[in-house]
Design an enzyme around this catalytic site. Structure first.
Site, PDB file in Angstrom:
ATOM      1  CD  GLU A 352      -2.547   1.258   2.690  1.00  0.00           C
ATOM      2  OE1 GLU A 352      -3.525   2.043   2.911  1.00  0.00           O
ATOM      3  OE2 GLU A 352      -2.064   0.482   3.728  1.00  0.00           O
ATOM      4  CG  HIS A 353       1.392   3.421   2.808  1.00  0.00           C
ATOM      5  ND1 HIS A 353       0.646   2.795   3.686  1.00  0.00           N
ATOM      6  CD2 HIS A 353       0.574   4.652   2.595  1.00  0.00           C
ATOM      7  CE1 HIS A 353      -0.522   3.620   3.880  1.00  0.00           C
ATOM      8  NE2 HIS A 353      -0.619   4.516   3.212  1.00  0.00           N
TER       9      HIS A 353
END
Length: 457
Positions: A352-353
């Site tokens: 996601e990040h």
């Protein structure tokens, strides 16, 4: 505190190796949650606001007379908002608008042949339901990240749902209400979990409306005290929100089934172990199931990060939650032979990040194909993206970044092809259409073309 995975000496770039399984993720059984949410969704479908009020009492411990938040509560929340928080939200909105405004798409017409064109129009969905989670934290930033791209896409009708809070008399958190007011959103509902998604999927009539308007509800209509059904629901939430989205996909459009948040940091010997630890902790703070992963080719860095984690976790507010996250199977320090191998792991994991803290961070970031968002260098932490980078923080989790994107203006737009052919252009294509129609054993398709050239005298 955190597991170590040693991948050194392994051939990660061969066809026999599957980088997706190198780093485990938290176990999240959305299918099992479906059994829990199915009766809730059906109940809201059939009983509308009465069901929503009952679930607010059951799950949130609040007694509601109405689910919709009165406009006076929005105005009061904005009036009482801390000036510094207001300034931060206004700047967050300004930066997000700047980025998302540049995502708008333009209508384009292609001349396929003389007299034949196809135009692609970009049309916003008519109405969206935006979900803002409650629970362990307060997320006014999620209001910004949902509302701004929808507004910039030109969506005409926006509604926000957020769980009712006992502490605030059954209203959503006042900071969330204030963020809605700052953005000009005046349709807000005190509803959380699967029941909020069902509310947006089916709509409801206010309890004081005539019962003979049931047909209007099925068509998505509601009076001032009700809620019109939406075309699309966006926003992160817990496993029950994800399960409700899965169950209702098709009844309503969804952005994604959000899972626990995750951060992966790719770092070499030039990275600051204190900064790496701080960034891992920042996402572990969200949830015991949050994933925090460091991938490095530097054993000294890996060794140095561990005591930094111990020191910083002990000093921060949510230490117990963070320890559980860092100690879970989903969090690890991964050792690899070099940064090329680290990027293979990163692209396989599809975080996601994804932070890149290496000597050549920009060049290494350019090699990333799979990530919800990429943060380059020591001065672009994920928390900047959460609030003020201008990027969107509603991002794909659970490895979905290999095929899905974060929330953007495009999330709220539909591409519509407009086909415009003259008689002459259709005549030129006629024989080829007939040939393909007959090849598919669908002769009536071809006849729909040749009928236009029949002499009907």
């Amino acid at each position: 505190m955190i597991t170590r995975i040693d991948l050194r000496g392994r051939a990660l770039d061969t066809s026999q190796a599957d980088p997706r399984v190198l780093v485990p993720r938290a176990e999240l059984d959305v299918e099992a949650a479906l059994a829990v949410v199915r009766p809730i969704v059906e109940d809201v479908h059939h009983r509308g606001e009465a069901a929503l009020i009952d679930y607010a009492a059951k799950f949130d411990g609040v007694e509601l007379a109405r689910v919709r938040v009165p406009s006076s509560a929005l105005a009061e929340a904005l009036e009482r908002l801390d000036p510094q928080v207001r300034a931060a939200l206004q700047e967050s909105i300004r930066r997000a608008r700047k980025v998302h405004r540049d995502q708008r798409r333009e209508e384009r017409t292609t001349q396929v042949v003389a007299g034949g064109t196809v135009t692609e129009r970009w049309v916003p969905v008519d109405r969206v339901g935006l979900y803002v989670p409650g629970g362990r934290a307060v997320y006014p930033s999620s209001v910004v990240m949902n509302v701004v791209p929808a507004q910039e896409a030109g969506v005409g009708s926006l509604a926000v749902a957020s769980p009712p809070q006992k502490e605030f008399g059954g209203l959503p958190h006042p900071t969330i209400l204030a963020a809605c007011a700052l953005l000009g959103v005046d349709e807000v509902y005190a509803a959380g979990g699967a029941q909020a998604v069902a509310m947006f999927a089916y709509g409801y009539q206010g309890q004081d409306q005539d019962q003979d308007q049931d047909q209007d509800q099925d068509q998505g209509q509601a009076g001032e005290t009700g809620c019109r059904r939406a075309d699309l629901v966006t926003g992160p939430g817990n496993i029950y929100v994800a399960a409700a989205k899965r169950l209702l996909k098709g009844v309503i459009g969804i952005d994604a089934e959000a899972g626990p948040t995750e951060i992966m940091v790719v770092a070499d010997a030039t990275a600051d172990p204190g900064l790496v630890a701080a960034d891992l902790i920042s996402q572990a703070e969200h949830d015991p199931l949050a994933a925090a992963v460091l991938v490095t080719d530097s054993e000294p860095l890996a060794e140095a990060v561990v005591p930094e984690l111990e020191t910083r976790v002990a000093a921060t507010k949510h230490a117990e939650r963070i320890r559980e996250s860092l100690g879970g199977r989903q969090s690890a320090i991964v050792l690899v032979d070099d940064i090329a191998a680290a990027l293979i792991v990163a692209n396989g994991y599809a975080a996601e990040h994804l932070e890149i803290q290496t000597r050549d961070a920009a060049a290494d970031a350019a090699k990333v194909r799979n990530a919800g968002a990429v943060f380059v260098g020591s001065f672009a932490p994920v928390s900047l993206g959460d609030y003020l980078a201008g990027s969107n923080h509603v991002l794909p989790t659970g490895g979905c970044a290999c095929h899905s994107s974060g929330l953007s203006v495009q999330s709220f737009l539909r591409g519509v092809h407009v086909v415009d052919y003259t008689r002459e252009a259709l005549a030129e294509a006629s024989d080829l259409v007939v040939a393909l129609a007959n090849a598919e054993d669908l002769p009536a398709h071809g006849e729909a073309v040749t009928a236009r050239f029949e002499d009907r005298g």
